[in-house]
Design a protein around this motif. Structure first.
Motif, PDB file in Angstrom:
ATOM      1  N   UNK A 461       0.849  -1.190   0.000  1.00  0.00           N
ATOM      2  CA  UNK A 461       0.000   0.000   0.000  1.00  0.00           C
ATOM      3  C   UNK A 461       0.886   1.242   0.000  1.00  0.00           C
ATOM      4  N   UNK A 462       0.436   2.301  -0.671  1.00  0.00           N
ATOM      5  CA  UNK A 462       1.081   3.606  -0.572  1.00  0.00           C
ATOM      6  C   UNK A 462       0.036   4.653  -0.962  1.00  0.00           C
ATOM      7  N   UNK A 463      -0.319   5.535   0.009  1.00  0.00           N
ATOM      8  CA  UNK A 463      -1.387   6.495  -0.234  1.00  0.00           C
ATOM      9  C   UNK A 463      -1.405   7.529   0.876  1.00  0.00           C
ATOM     10  N   UNK A 464      -2.179   8.589   0.663  1.00  0.00           N
ATOM     11  CA  UNK A 464      -2.435   9.591   1.694  1.00  0.00           C
ATOM     12  C   UNK A 464      -3.873   9.451   2.134  1.00  0.00           C
ATOM     13  N   UNK A 465      -4.072   9.439   3.448  1.00  0.00           N
ATOM     14  CA  UNK A 465      -5.393   9.247   4.028  1.00  0.00           C
ATOM     15  C   UNK A 465      -5.745  10.475   4.862  1.00  0.00           C
ATOM     16  N   UNK A 466      -7.018  10.868   4.865  1.00  0.00           N
ATOM     17  CA  UNK A 466      -7.472  11.947   5.727  1.00  0.00           C
ATOM     18  C   UNK A 466      -7.388  13.314   5.079  1.00  0.00           C
ATOM     19  N   UNK A 467      -7.784  14.320   5.835  1.00  0.00           N
ATOM     20  CA  UNK A 467      -7.846  15.697   5.341  1.00  0.00           C
ATOM     21  C   UNK A 467      -7.194  16.641   6.342  1.00  0.00           C
ATOM     22  N   UNK A 468      -6.725  17.784   5.847  1.00  0.00           N
ATOM     23  CA  UNK A 468      -6.228  18.846   6.714  1.00  0.00           C
ATOM     24  C   UNK A 468      -5.133  18.376   7.647  1.00  0.00           C
ATOM     25  N   UNK A 469      -5.246  18.758   8.925  1.00  0.00           N
ATOM     26  CA  UNK A 469      -4.236  18.397   9.909  1.00  0.00           C
ATOM     27  C   UNK A 469      -4.235  16.907  10.227  1.00  0.00           C
ATOM     28  N   UNK A 470      -5.265  16.207   9.784  1.00  0.00           N
ATOM     29  CA  UNK A 470      -5.354  14.772  10.057  1.00  0.00           C
ATOM     30  C   UNK A 470      -4.840  13.928   8.879  1.00  0.00           C
ATOM     31  N   UNK A 471      -4.178  14.544   7.924  1.00  0.00           N
ATOM     32  CA  UNK A 471      -3.622  13.788   6.795  1.00  0.00           C
ATOM     33  C   UNK A 471      -2.492  12.877   7.282  1.00  0.00           C
ATOM     34  N   UNK A 472      -2.529  11.643   6.815  1.00  0.00           N
ATOM     35  CA  UNK A 472      -1.540  10.635   7.172  1.00  0.00           C
ATOM     36  C   UNK A 472      -1.024  10.003   5.887  1.00  0.00           C
ATOM     37  N   UNK A 473       0.283   9.925   5.736  1.00  0.00           N
ATOM     38  CA  UNK A 473       0.877   9.202   4.611  1.00  0.00           C
ATOM     39  C   UNK A 473       1.119   7.766   5.039  1.00  0.00           C
ATOM     40  N   UNK A 474       0.655   6.839   4.222  1.00  0.00           N
ATOM     41  CA  UNK A 474       0.696   5.415   4.582  1.00  0.00           C
ATOM     42  C   UNK A 474       1.475   4.646   3.525  1.00  0.00           C
ATOM     43  N   UNK A 475       2.365   3.793   3.972  1.00  0.00           N
ATOM     44  CA  UNK A 475       3.033   2.837   3.085  1.00  0.00           C
ATOM     45  C   UNK A 475       3.185   1.529   3.844  1.00  0.00           C
ATOM     46  N   UNK A 476       3.134   0.422   3.121  1.00  0.00           N
ATOM     47  CA  UNK A 476       3.192  -0.885   3.783  1.00  0.00           C
ATOM     48  C   UNK A 476       3.829  -1.907   2.860  1.00  0.00           C
ATOM     49  N   UNK A 477       4.403  -2.936   3.479  1.00  0.00           N
ATOM     50  CA  UNK A 477       5.023  -4.011   2.710  1.00  0.00           C
ATOM     51  C   UNK A 477       4.955  -5.300   3.495  1.00  0.00           C
ATOM     52  N   UNK A 478       5.124  -6.394   2.772  1.00  0.00           N
ATOM     53  CA  UNK A 478       5.202  -7.713   3.385  1.00  0.00           C
ATOM     54  C   UNK A 478       6.468  -8.372   2.867  1.00  0.00           C
ATOM     55  N   UNK A 479       7.153  -9.112   3.722  1.00  0.00           N
ATOM     56  CA  UNK A 479       8.425  -9.700   3.305  1.00  0.00           C
ATOM     57  C   UNK A 479       8.591 -11.087   3.893  1.00  0.00           C
ATOM     58  N   UNK A 480       9.432 -11.867   3.236  1.00  0.00           N
ATOM     59  CA  UNK A 480       9.878 -13.137   3.807  1.00  0.00           C
ATOM     60  C   UNK A 480      11.153 -12.846   4.591  1.00  0.00           C
ATOM     61  N   UNK A 481      11.000 -12.703   5.894  1.00  0.00           N
ATOM     62  CA  UNK A 481      12.155 -12.426   6.739  1.00  0.00           C
ATOM     63  C   UNK A 481      13.122 -13.599   6.670  1.00  0.00           C
ATOM     64  N   UNK A 482      14.415 -13.266   6.524  1.00  0.00           N
ATOM     65  CA  UNK A 482      15.396 -14.325   6.349  1.00  0.00           C
ATOM     66  C   UNK A 482      16.737 -13.917   6.928  1.00  0.00           C
ATOM     67  N   UNK A 483      17.439 -14.889   7.451  1.00  0.00           N
ATOM     68  CA  UNK A 483      18.818 -14.696   7.861  1.00  0.00           C
ATOM     69  C   UNK A 483      19.709 -15.003   6.669  1.00  0.00           C
ATOM     70  N   UNK A 484      20.871 -14.363   6.645  1.00  0.00           N
ATOM     71  CA  UNK A 484      21.770 -14.583   5.514  1.00  0.00           C
ATOM     72  C   UNK A 484      23.199 -14.699   6.024  1.00  0.00           C
ATOM     73  N   UNK A 485      23.894 -15.721   5.537  1.00  0.00           N
ATOM     74  CA  UNK A 485      25.333 -15.876   5.788  1.00  0.00           C
ATOM     75  C   UNK A 485      26.055 -15.384   4.552  1.00  0.00           C
ATOM     76  N   UNK A 486      26.740 -14.254   4.639  1.00  0.00           N
ATOM     77  CA  UNK A 486      27.236 -13.604   3.421  1.00  0.00           C
ATOM     78  C   UNK A 486      28.389 -14.355   2.762  1.00  0.00           C
ATOM     79  N   UNK A 487      28.449 -14.208   1.439  1.00  0.00           N
ATOM     80  CA  UNK A 487      29.590 -14.664   0.653  1.00  0.00           C
ATOM     81  C   UNK A 487      30.491 -13.477   0.359  1.00  0.00           C
ATOM     82  N   UNK A 488      31.793 -13.678   0.217  1.00  0.00           N
ATOM     83  CA  UNK A 488      32.696 -12.564  -0.096  1.00  0.00           C
ATOM     84  C   UNK A 488      32.333 -11.938  -1.442  1.00  0.00           C
TER      85      UNK A 488
END
Length: 665
Positions: A461-488
């Motif tokens: 999601x990404x949008x602006x909600x509300x009016x005037x002083x009650x305006x709120x900018x909204x962004x959201x995401x979902x992810x597959x949380x993962x650990x990583x062992x790095x390679x050089x």
């Protein structure tokens, strides 16, 4: 002239209305210093500092080509008058650079790929200064220049990023002087550019989710400058008007992403180019965009450049180093050398406009953050944006940019994949920061202290909600949380680390931005089979503050950091959060000591937690007990009512993230 708002504590101690003569004086200072580091034949310029990752020869070419850009702007803006010595200097450097027997010749395009980048600067300025440099080269040198540039024709090894414009610019110049060129190459590159165009005038730097300063200083700048090259109108096929429409729309957002103190967002790679971030504002003036006034474009460009001069970049020696306000080598890419920072001169493009151009007479106009609180979204990048006039800071919550391909499970780049970026703070960017998401993150942390990564997240999601002083900018995401062992890795170009991946679970995050605050709603939707919730903690990181000294405090569910008049706060407002502060050393370009306020929660799958994250000036910071939030589940969505620290109440319905994202394991 400054635009400090009466009775506020905005960070605006920057002179933002230079005269054209002051711009010229600044450019001449940089050029005079650069010339003092030239090789005997002027073909290379070697600035002081450790050799770059691509070697001494490439460093010298970069030093010449990037300062040649500035020399070109200077000569073109003066229409050649009073710049004869400057033109003679660089003309001699060209003669040497293309002489195959010269000790300080240029690295050829078939010897190192970086020469393809620098070739575009050479071609662009040779076209821009044609009467004063190219036309005065002898026939042998002109042919050698053509031969030097000719390998671009038919070269299919250019990355499918902003590099496409390097090939277009060089071939357009070659065509104009009777050299080899390929109509198919140019058509292919323009088609590639169009495939990278996204919503609202934004452009991705390649097919990864790469939204950064390259959008402005490359992907919008080159089309406008190219369209003014000799013969380009015959190649453009009527596309220029559309390019300008996109630029105009992009600039409506870009001027709102500059802090009142002139700082650009500290986000994305190549930050050592510093005030190159001013380039798109000058390009808007050149293109005569209709929606952003000339006075505001000049003000934005001036504010960005003046921000760095006010912080001693360049320093007394007039040399630009690899860093932000001061030298900090880890901010650079691994291949960067002492000449690399001189792409900053793109931000001085305005001096190519002559003294009688209307931009110089236009009345300066304030930036959006200086005229009132600004709430907006950048849909393409998945950014919610909040700029506040009281403190002059612009913040973003990022849920769509991670410099990663869709579905790729890689490490989080601190330059792209953090949740929050601002004009007053920097992400931690030392080596450890690539392996440990801490500031501006939501991570599952195991018993060994390993923190999960979220790239590549899916934008919900990404949008602006509300009016005037009650305006709120909204962004959201979902992810597959993962650990990583790095390679050089030999080189790091901004993307997150690669390595062996261990999946942890699915995490959804919603950011609600209003004023200096973010309410960060988080839910662990599910855990992978065999992952024990009891062995994990969910860590939510706030803004990192860095300086010579930072004061950190933690009490129960709230923590804060204070440094140089800034305050970073975090407060658990839903869930059993325990606050603390994390300290890191030599991890930020803004100072040797960094503190990150964090809140840690037990992991309870499917349960919402909520955290208040704040960034403002110390005198405007909220009391820790000044906010509350309620979260109510419904059948298909989540309704969130927030009582903000200033007493305003807002209610928003959040988007359903849908099924868990697929991932490339």
């Amino acid at each position: 002239m400054t635009f400090q708002q009466p009775g506020t504590s905005a960070r605006t101690a920057v002179d933002a209305d230079w005269t054209r003569d002051e711009w010229i004086a600044f450019a001449d200072r940089l050029l005079d210093t650069a010339r003092s580091y030239a090789s005997p034949g002027h073909g290379r310029i070697h600035f002081p500092g450790a050799e770059g990752g691509y070697g001494h020869d490439v460093d010298g070419l970069e030093g010449f080509a990037r300062t040649f850009l500035l020399a070109g702007f200077r000569i073109a803006g003066a229409r050649g008058e009073g710049t004869e010595e400057l033109a003679d200097f660089y003309r001699r450097g060209i003669v040497t650079g293309v002489d195959p027997d010269a000790a300080d010749r240029w690295v050829r395009l078939d010897e190192h790929a970086q020469a393809k980048v620098e070739a575009a600067s050479l071609a662009l300025v040779l076209d821009m200064t044609r009467p004063w440099i190219w036309d005065r080269l002898d026939a042998v040198t002109q042919q050698r220049v053509v031969d030097y540039l000719a390998p671009v024709v038919g070269d299919t090894t250019y990355p499918k990023t902003n590099w496409l414009w390097f090939r277009v610019v060089v071939q357009t110049f070659l065509r104009s002087v009777g050299g080899p060129w390929s109509a198919q190459d140019i058509a292919d590159d323009l088609t590639l550019h169009d495939s990278l165009v996204r919503d609202d005038g934004w452009i991705s730097d390649g097919f990864e989710r790469s939204y950064d300063h390259y959008v402005g200083w490359a992907l919008h700048t080159y089309p406008v400058l190219w369209s003014r090259m000799q013969g380009a109108d015959e190649l453009a096929g009527g596309r220029t008007a559309g390019d300008v429409v996109r630029l105009d729309r992009f600039l409506q957002d870009a001027v709102a992403l500059v802090g009142a103190d002139g700082s650009p967002l500290v986000q994305g790679r190549s930050l050592i180019y510093r005030f190159a971030a001013a380039a798109p504002f000058w390009v808007g003036a050149i293109a005569e965009v209709p929606s952003v006034p000339l006075g505001q474009l000049r003000r934005a460009a001036n504010a960005v450049v003046a921000h760095f001069t006010a912080h001693d970049a360049p320093g007394e020696d007039a040399v630009l180093t690899m860093g932000w306000h001061h030298e900090w080598r880890e901010l650079a890419q691994s291949y960067s050398g002492p000449g690399s920072p001189y792409w900053a001169v793109k931000g001085l493009l305005g001096i190519s406009l002559p003294a009688d151009h209307p931009v110089w007479a236009a009345e300066a106009a304030a930036l959006p953050v200086e005229t009132g609180d600004d709430v907006r979204v950048v849909r393409a990048a998945g950014w919610a944006v909040s700029g506040t006039a009281a403190d002059g800071i612009v913040r973003i919550a990022n849920h769509g940019s991670d410099h990663a391909p869709d579905g790729a499970l890689v490490g989080d780049s601190p330059l792209y994949a953090r949740i929050g970026y601002s004009t007053a703070t920097s992400p931690l960017a030392n080596q450890a920061a690539w392996e440990e998401p801490l500031e501006q993150s939501v991570a599952l942390v195991d018993a060994a202290g390993r923190a999960t990564h979220r790239a590549a997240m899916d934008l919900v999601d990404v949008r602006v909600d509300g009016e005037g002083d009650a305006r709120v900018a909204i962004a959201a995401s979902v992810s597959r949380a993962h650990w990583i062992t790095p390679r050089p890795a030999a080189h790091r170009h901004g993307s997150g680390i690669e390595g062996d991946v261990e999946l942890a679970g699915v995490v959804t995050v919603h950011s609600l931005l209003r004023g200096p605050w973010e309410v960060r709603l988080t839910r662990v939707d599910s855990l992978e089979p065999g992952v024990d919730a009891g062995a994990l903690r969910l860590r939510v990181g706030g803004w990192a503050l860095a300086a010579g000294a930072v004061e950190g405090r933690a009490r129960d569910a709230a923590a804060s950091a204070v440094a140089d008049g800034l305050a970073s706060g975090i407060h658990s407002i839903l869930g059993d959060g325990v606050a603390s502060v994390e300290e890191r050393f030599d991890a930020s370009p803004l100072g040797p000591v960094a503190i990150v306020p964090v809140v840690t929660y037990p992991v309870e799958p499917s349960a919402w937690i909520a955290t208040l994250v704040e960034l403002t000036t110390e005198d405007l910071a909220s009391p820790v007990d000044a906010t509350a939030a309620a979260v109510v589940e419904t059948d298909d969505r989540t309704t969130v009512t927030v009582t903000w620290p200033d007493g305003t109440a807002t209610t928003s319905r959040l988007a359903n993230p849908g099924p868990a994202p697929d991932a490339d394991r």
